[in-house]
Write a protein that holds these residues in place. Sequence first.
Motif, PDB file in Angstrom:
ATOM      1  N   ARG A   1      37.450  73.246 -13.311  1.00  0.00           N
ATOM      2  CA  ARG A   1      36.406  73.006 -13.108  1.00  0.00           C
ATOM      3  C   ARG A   1      34.968  73.949 -12.332  1.00  0.00           C
ATOM      4  O   ARG A   1      33.826  73.861 -12.857  1.00  0.00           O
ATOM      5  CB  ARG A   1      36.962  71.637 -12.007  1.00  0.00           C
TER       6      ARG A   1
ATOM      7  N   ARG B   1      32.972  69.005 -18.866  1.00  0.00           N
ATOM      8  CA  ARG B   1      33.301  68.831 -16.992  1.00  0.00           C
ATOM      9  C   ARG B   1      33.634  67.664 -17.081  1.00  0.00           C
ATOM     10  O   ARG B   1      34.027  67.531 -15.405  1.00  0.00           O
ATOM     11  CB  ARG B   1      31.627  69.938 -16.518  1.00  0.00           C
TER      12      ARG B   1
ATOM     13  N   LEU C   1      33.604  75.959 -15.312  1.00  0.00           N
ATOM     14  CA  LEU C   1      32.710  75.137 -16.226  1.00  0.00           C
ATOM     15  C   LEU C   1      31.143  74.909 -15.548  1.00  0.00           C
ATOM     16  O   LEU C   1      30.525  75.123 -15.190  1.00  0.00           O
ATOM     17  CB  LEU C   1      33.170  73.711 -16.346  1.00  0.00           C
ATOM     18  N   ASP C   2      31.274  74.506 -13.728  1.00  0.00           N
ATOM     19  CA  ASP C   2      30.074  74.685 -13.130  1.00  0.00           C
ATOM     20  C   ASP C   2      29.632  76.193 -12.898  1.00  0.00           C
ATOM     21  O   ASP C   2      28.201  75.677 -13.184  1.00  0.00           O
ATOM     22  CB  ASP C   2      30.541  74.496 -11.652  1.00  0.00           C
TER      23      ASP C   2
END
Length: 763
Positions: free
Chosen positions: A141, A320, A144-145
């Motif tokens: 996560r 995401r 992906l941010d």
Amino acid sequence: MLPRDVSRAVAPARPTLSGRVGLVVAGLVVLGEAAWLVARLPGAALVSDLGAVAVATWAAVACVGAARRHPAPLRRFWGLLTATMALAALGRTLWTVERLGGTELPHTPLIGGLFTAGILTGTAALLSSLAAPRSVVGRARTLLDGVIVGLALIPIGWVVVFRDIAAADLADPVRTFGLLYPMFDLMQLTILVAVAGPSRPMWPALTMIGASLATRAAADAAYVSLFAHDAYAPGHPIDVCWPLSYLLIGVATRYPPPPSCAGTEETAESPLPPWWRVALPYLPVGGAIVAVILARRPTGQTPHLIFLGMMTLLGVLAVRQGLAANENLRLVARLRRLAYSDQLTGLPNRLTFNRRLRRALRDDAPVAVLLLDLDGFKQVNDRFGHATGDRLLTGIAERMRDVVGDDGMIARLGGDEFAVLVDAARPVPPEQLADRLLAALEPLPGEEDLGVHPSASIGIAEYGPQHTSHTDLLRDADIAMYAAKAAGKSAYRTCTRALRESAVSRAELIADLRRAVDERQLHLEFQPIVDLASGVVRSAEALVRWRHPRLGTLTPAKFLPVAEETGLILPIDRWVIHEACRAAAVWREHAPEATVAVNIAAAHLRRPELVALVTDATGGAGLPPHALTLELTESALIEGSDAVLARLHQLRELGVGIAIDDFGTGYSSLSYLHRIPATELKIDRSFVTRLDAEDSRAYATVEMVTRLAAAFDLTVVAEGVETDGQHAAVTAIGCVHGQGWRYGRPVSLSELLATLTPVDMPR
């Protein structure tokens, strides 16, 4: 001596002298290069390249040293940064060689691959830091941010940098690919912000790494802009930013590891992240959408790189959001576990138990509830601490779970209270289950000596027509449980009609008792305490009576135990002390040497306002403090803390007497006689009563207590003297004072005044 790994974790070695020298040299190289480039001296391009290679190489060596000095949890982090700096040094070396070979800006696939590999290892280093998420999903996560923020930069950068560039020039892949470098930098900065977070103090090393990434991002953005407009040439002053970013990585290696690596455990709950942290990966997306609109060519076409970047961004956003949805589902499942289970024992909690019980009652099936309360568990917590208490609860819960098995559902309702639900699907007699539970809670071999294994009292209630809801059933189980405690503990009782009626009567008594003080239903009677040698009444014990409007006059034995259990003893004691002091002041007008004794509960000893209460009562009545004696039981005194002992010493300094009531029936100990500032011992009536039967042991006990009191300079009062024989015995033993029906029953103050003449003594 500490083991090697532990000692290194507790006291990590500081950087060596050579490391400090290397830092100074690297700093001088950066400063020299900056001066050279700004002054535009000859050979600026070569100075720029060699400076970057030298500082990157030094930074790689510094990271190796940090990996060796720091504890094991940080070695992977510094190892990946070592690889990052080594790849940067190697890439800059090949760049320099290719450029000296005649290529002005050697953007070859090999060099690009080395720089890209360095970005990958740097990103992996950030994701392996101590502050990063521990789970694979959490790291994915966070990654992906960063990718979302980086991809959103592509259309924004296109509008800012390439919008005014001719379409023919944009056909050069080298020019367009250069736009990705700032994107990678921004991606790493986003990951760093995410892993640092607000949950713990920022580690200074991460601050330096963040400054390095920001410097590199600024340099890459400036390079791309200059390069796109054909305004860049090797040796430009912007070149100093890259060795400066490597220098900051080297500076980061000099900071000690964070406290979490030194053996300290974080127990505080992590705070919630700020709103901007949650929204961080989505904030640039709006700007990217606007940039896509602005980037459209007059023909209405969107540049291929922009289109490809936006499609990739949409795909990453979808992944995401999928991770976020999965995380939400796991969070919901965790919240359900937290809501419906006990976190200490893993058993169902009160909420789950009540839900199951209500469901069973709706089905109108035979249901029984067993309510268990551990006996003496509070003493375990007080004596050994709550950590020991928690371990004990966990062990007891495991034993009970094994015993109940499939015959019922066991739950922890809270504290040391458990419950078992037995319904029609598990037809086992509740009494049989209670027997099994009591047997399971018996101490195992060796546990008897530990003193930390309480028993349990169990109340059983079976559903019947008298129950209208699950609360009625639990109330009856509670009534039966208290009956089991009253029966001697480590037992079970089944709720009956008689027990239920008794509990209702007790509840009514408690409700009436709450009004007794305010409605002036209490009054005092006084039992004389006489001087055995002369028969003169020297003192009297104040005894409270309750004129109940429905039940008549009640003695203390009828209501004081209930008052102590409910805390109502405190206002009652306050009233008694004030009334006794006023009565004693009236009595002393006729007998100036008279004193009064008042029983007070153990609960009052634990309250700091006791001294102020006594001072206020004696001062308000005009009674000298030495004319008041407070009577306390042995158990109340033995359990006293240092604060309680200090309170008793304050009372003695005022002149108030301290009597130990019912002496001999508690845990009599010479040690507490040394600590407690007592002035009087009252021998319990159970010993005095047996003197009539010529009980040699009782006689020896009374004689021993009398001698003990003399050794401690304490006055002795023999309680419960009712016959001439008992009077003769206690007098012969040497008791100074006596109290009992032989000398007078409890009477009102007016009747007490008539006893000022000596009591008749047998010759």
